[in-house]
Design a protein around this motif. Sequence first.
Motif, PDB file in Angstrom:
ATOM      1  N   GLU A  46      17.241   7.238  15.716  1.00 48.13           N
ATOM      2  CA  GLU A  46      15.812   6.925  15.833  1.00 48.13           C
ATOM      3  C   GLU A  46      15.090   7.181  14.512  1.00 48.13           C
ATOM      4  O   GLU A  46      14.227   6.420  14.094  1.00 48.13           O
ATOM      5  N   ARG A  47      15.478   8.276  13.859  1.00 49.87           N
ATOM      6  CA  ARG A  47      14.820   8.608  12.581  1.00 49.87           C
ATOM      7  C   ARG A  47      15.122   7.555  11.524  1.00 49.87           C
ATOM      8  O   ARG A  47      14.275   7.173  10.739  1.00 49.87           O
ATOM      9  N   LEU A  48      16.389   7.101  11.539  1.00 47.00           N
ATOM     10  CA  LEU A  48      16.803   6.092  10.562  1.00 47.00           C
ATOM     11  C   LEU A  48      16.035   4.795  10.786  1.00 47.00           C
ATOM     12  O   LEU A  48      15.533   4.173   9.846  1.00 47.00           O
ATOM     13  N   VAL A  49      15.918   4.398  12.064  1.00 46.74           N
ATOM     14  CA  VAL A  49      15.183   3.167  12.391  1.00 46.74           C
ATOM     15  C   VAL A  49      13.727   3.319  11.933  1.00 46.74           C
ATOM     16  O   VAL A  49      13.151   2.420  11.316  1.00 46.74           O
ATOM     17  N   GLY A  50      13.134   4.493  12.219  1.00 47.35           N
ATOM     18  CA  GLY A  50      11.749   4.765  11.820  1.00 47.35           C
ATOM     19  C   GLY A  50      11.595   4.647  10.310  1.00 47.35           C
ATOM     20  O   GLY A  50      10.665   4.022   9.808  1.00 47.35           O
ATOM     21  N   HIS A  51      12.566   5.223   9.576  1.00 48.54           N
ATOM     22  CA  HIS A  51      12.509   5.214   8.112  1.00 48.54           C
ATOM     23  C   HIS A  51      12.570   3.777   7.579  1.00 48.54           C
ATOM     24  O   HIS A  51      11.784   3.361   6.749  1.00 48.54           O
ATOM     25  N   TYR A  52      13.551   2.996   8.138  1.00 46.89           N
ATOM     26  CA  TYR A  52      13.698   1.632   7.639  1.00 46.89           C
ATOM     27  C   TYR A  52      12.512   0.757   8.014  1.00 46.89           C
ATOM     28  O   TYR A  52      12.109  -0.107   7.248  1.00 46.89           O
ATOM     29  N   SER A  53      11.948   0.983   9.210  1.00 47.52           N
ATOM     30  CA  SER A  53      10.834   0.102   9.576  1.00 47.52           C
ATOM     31  C   SER A  53       9.620   0.412   8.704  1.00 47.52           C
ATOM     32  O   SER A  53       8.888  -0.493   8.324  1.00 47.52           O
ATOM     33  N   THR A  54       9.433   1.694   8.305  1.00 49.03           N
ATOM     34  CA  THR A  54       8.338   2.016   7.372  1.00 49.03           C
ATOM     35  C   THR A  54       8.599   1.338   6.028  1.00 49.03           C
ATOM     36  O   THR A  54       7.701   0.787   5.387  1.00 49.03           O
ATOM     37  N   GLU A  55       9.879   1.393   5.609  1.00 50.53           N
ATOM     38  CA  GLU A  55      10.254   0.822   4.312  1.00 50.53           C
ATOM     39  C   GLU A  55      10.048  -0.705   4.319  1.00 50.53           C
ATOM     40  O   GLU A  55       9.510  -1.272   3.374  1.00 50.53           O
ATOM     41  N   VAL A  56      10.457  -1.329   5.447  1.00 50.77           N
ATOM     42  CA  VAL A  56      10.306  -2.790   5.557  1.00 50.77           C
ATOM     43  C   VAL A  56       8.827  -3.154   5.511  1.00 50.77           C
ATOM     44  O   VAL A  56       8.411  -4.096   4.836  1.00 50.77           O
ATOM     45  N   LYS A  57       8.007  -2.357   6.221  1.00 49.86           N
ATOM     46  CA  LYS A  57       6.563  -2.633   6.226  1.00 49.86           C
ATOM     47  C   LYS A  57       5.996  -2.496   4.818  1.00 49.86           C
ATOM     48  O   LYS A  57       5.191  -3.304   4.377  1.00 49.86           O
ATOM     49  N   ARG A  58       6.443  -1.429   4.134  1.00 55.54           N
ATOM     50  CA  ARG A  58       5.938  -1.200   2.775  1.00 55.54           C
ATOM     51  C   ARG A  58       6.309  -2.376   1.874  1.00 55.54           C
ATOM     52  O   ARG A  58       5.495  -2.887   1.111  1.00 55.54           O
ATOM     53  N   LEU A  59       7.567  -2.826   2.019  1.00 58.18           N
ATOM     54  CA  LEU A  59       8.030  -3.926   1.171  1.00 58.18           C
ATOM     55  C   LEU A  59       7.380  -5.250   1.553  1.00 58.18           C
ATOM     56  O   LEU A  59       7.329  -6.176   0.741  1.00 58.18           O
ATOM     57  N   SER A  60       6.896  -5.340   2.803  1.00 57.32           N
ATOM     58  CA  SER A  60       6.328  -6.622   3.227  1.00 57.32           C
ATOM     59  C   SER A  60       4.885  -6.794   2.755  1.00 57.32           C
ATOM     60  O   SER A  60       4.309  -7.853   2.936  1.00 57.32           O
ATOM     61  N   THR A  61       4.298  -5.759   2.171  1.00 59.10           N
ATOM     62  CA  THR A  61       2.959  -5.915   1.586  1.00 59.10           C
ATOM     63  C   THR A  61       2.966  -5.349   0.161  1.00 59.10           C
ATOM     64  O   THR A  61       2.334  -4.334  -0.110  1.00 59.10           O
ATOM     65  N   PRO A  62       3.697  -6.018  -0.737  1.00 56.20           N
ATOM     66  CA  PRO A  62       3.769  -5.496  -2.109  1.00 56.20           C
ATOM     67  C   PRO A  62       2.508  -5.876  -2.897  1.00 56.20           C
ATOM     68  O   PRO A  62       2.155  -7.050  -2.963  1.00 56.20           O
ATOM     69  N   ILE A  63       1.823  -4.886  -3.408  1.00 52.68           N
ATOM     70  CA  ILE A  63       0.631  -5.193  -4.206  1.00 52.68           C
ATOM     71  C   ILE A  63       1.026  -5.035  -5.681  1.00 52.68           C
ATOM     72  O   ILE A  63       1.443  -3.959  -6.098  1.00 52.68           O
ATOM     73  N   VAL A  64       0.956  -6.142  -6.404  1.00 51.13           N
ATOM     74  CA  VAL A  64       1.488  -6.149  -7.772  1.00 51.13           C
ATOM     75  C   VAL A  64       0.331  -6.208  -8.779  1.00 51.13           C
ATOM     76  O   VAL A  64      -0.423  -7.190  -8.798  1.00 51.13           O
ATOM     77  N   PRO A  65       0.176  -5.178  -9.614  1.00 48.11           N
ATOM     78  CA  PRO A  65      -0.863  -5.255 -10.648  1.00 48.11           C
ATOM     79  C   PRO A  65      -0.441  -6.273 -11.703  1.00 48.11           C
ATOM     80  O   PRO A  65       0.694  -6.241 -12.178  1.00 48.11           O
ATOM     81  N   VAL A  66      -1.332  -7.200 -12.059  1.00 51.33           N
ATOM     82  CA  VAL A  66      -0.955  -8.196 -13.071  1.00 51.33           C
ATOM     83  C   VAL A  66      -1.666  -7.968 -14.398  1.00 51.33           C
ATOM     84  O   VAL A  66      -1.114  -8.238 -15.458  1.00 51.33           O
ATOM     85  N   GLU A  67      -2.885  -7.555 -14.340  1.00 42.35           N
ATOM     86  CA  GLU A  67      -3.552  -7.099 -15.554  1.00 42.35           C
ATOM     87  C   GLU A  67      -4.664  -6.143 -15.178  1.00 42.35           C
ATOM     88  O   GLU A  67      -4.860  -5.883 -13.985  1.00 42.35           O
ATOM     89  N   ASP A  68      -5.351  -5.613 -16.190  1.00 44.66           N
ATOM     90  CA  ASP A  68      -6.378  -4.611 -15.916  1.00 44.66           C
ATOM     91  C   ASP A  68      -7.371  -5.082 -14.864  1.00 44.66           C
ATOM     92  O   ASP A  68      -8.003  -6.121 -15.033  1.00 44.66           O
ATOM     93  N   GLY A  69      -7.493  -4.363 -13.781  1.00 40.23           N
ATOM     94  CA  GLY A  69      -8.494  -4.696 -12.760  1.00 40.23           C
ATOM     95  C   GLY A  69      -8.109  -5.841 -11.848  1.00 40.23           C
ATOM     96  O   GLY A  69      -8.901  -6.263 -11.007  1.00 40.23           O
ATOM     97  N   VAL A  70      -6.867  -6.365 -11.988  1.00 38.69           N
ATOM     98  CA  VAL A  70      -6.460  -7.503 -11.152  1.00 38.69           C
ATOM     99  C   VAL A  70      -5.073  -7.241 -10.538  1.00 38.69           C
ATOM    100  O   VAL A  70      -4.133  -6.895 -11.259  1.00 38.69           O
ATOM    101  N   SER A  71      -4.982  -7.398  -9.214  1.00 37.07           N
ATOM    102  CA  SER A  71      -3.675  -7.277  -8.550  1.00 37.07           C
ATOM    103  C   SER A  71      -3.452  -8.477  -7.644  1.00 37.07           C
ATOM    104  O   SER A  71      -4.412  -9.131  -7.232  1.00 37.07           O
ATOM    105  N   ILE A  72      -2.172  -8.721  -7.332  1.00 41.58           N
ATOM    106  CA  ILE A  72      -1.839  -9.825  -6.429  1.00 41.58           C
ATOM    107  C   ILE A  72      -1.103  -9.270  -5.216  1.00 41.58           C
ATOM    108  O   ILE A  72      -0.239  -8.400  -5.344  1.00 41.58           O
ATOM    109  N   LEU A  73      -1.474  -9.783  -4.064  1.00 44.80           N
ATOM    110  CA  LEU A  73      -0.712  -9.468  -2.857  1.00 44.80           C
ATOM    111  C   LEU A  73      -0.148 -10.781  -2.318  1.00 44.80           C
ATOM    112  O   LEU A  73      -0.878 -11.615  -1.776  1.00 44.80           O
TER     113      LEU A  73
END
Length: 269
Positions: free
Chosen positions: A137-164
């Motif tokens: 159960e802990r492993l599933v919990g860990h991976y589902s948090t990780e998958v969620k985190r990876l599914s909303t990657p916020i990428v900074p592209v330049e000063d003051g600007v990020s892309i999701l």
Amino acid sequence: MDYYSLDELEVMQQNDFIRAAVDRVGVGVVIADPEQEDTPVVYVNKGFEELTGYEAKDVLGRNCRFLQGEDTESENLDKIRDALKSKENMKVELRNYRKDGSEFWNELQIYTVFIEKLNQDFFVGVQQDVTKRVEAERLVGHYSTEVKRLSTPIVPVEDGVSILPLIGNVDDERLQQMLDAVSNHVQEEKEDYLILDLSGVSFFNEEIHIGIYQLNQLLNLMGTTLILSGVTPKFAMGSTPYANFSELSLRSYTSVRQALERIRNDIQI
Ligand SMILES: Cc1cc2nc3c(=O)[nH]c(=O)nc-3n(C[C@H](O)[C@H](O)[C@H](O)COP(=O)(O)O)c2cc1C
């Protein structure tokens, strides 16, 4: 030589039957006597010996807390204390330790049983090793948090600007995750612009339109401008019933590159 009456023999046979059965139920069974000082153990079955590595002689006369250690959760012990006080049946999962010091997850159930012949209550504890399930159960919990985190990657592209970039299917849970991730990110980074790129979204449903509307409101409050990229005519048409993006003065572009160029122009002006 001892002689027994037929009645006595019958009782002894019954006891043997019951003992043999309880020894083989595949779980630990412990009986403790609450009328004695510190509620000592008065009986353990073979299952308990196998589970914990303690033999009956190590255990009889002691309180069961010897199975606990530093990492046993104190809130579970509160739960046990309360249940024993009120003599209510209970079930907890807690970290316990075998005689050799190794750790296991114990699903402990305690029942209060009234024994008429002795005119008193006893506590019966049933212990089951649920380590594999708890770890899975802990492993599933860990991976589902990780998958969620990876599914909303916020990428900074330049000063003051990020892309999701939003990719794949978007449901309620993922939208909530997106709103949480964006609000945390913007709070920390104080972005001027957030580009939400929709070119990887496989299909547009009501949730996405509502989510974008909520995201825009959230970012407005935080002083960040939301810009959409990868917007198709199909998406623009679909959004009308939920939120009129032109009314919200939401800027949208067909590609990330176009969005970035416009932002750069804005900054120069
Ligand atoms: C029948 C019975 C079985 C118990 N079995 C366990 C057990 O397997 N593991 C454990 O950590 N505590 C077990 N306990 C709980 C402890 O004996 C004790 O009640 C608990 O630590 C809270 O009391 P305390 O604050 O006096 O330690 C059991 C209690 C009873 C009455």
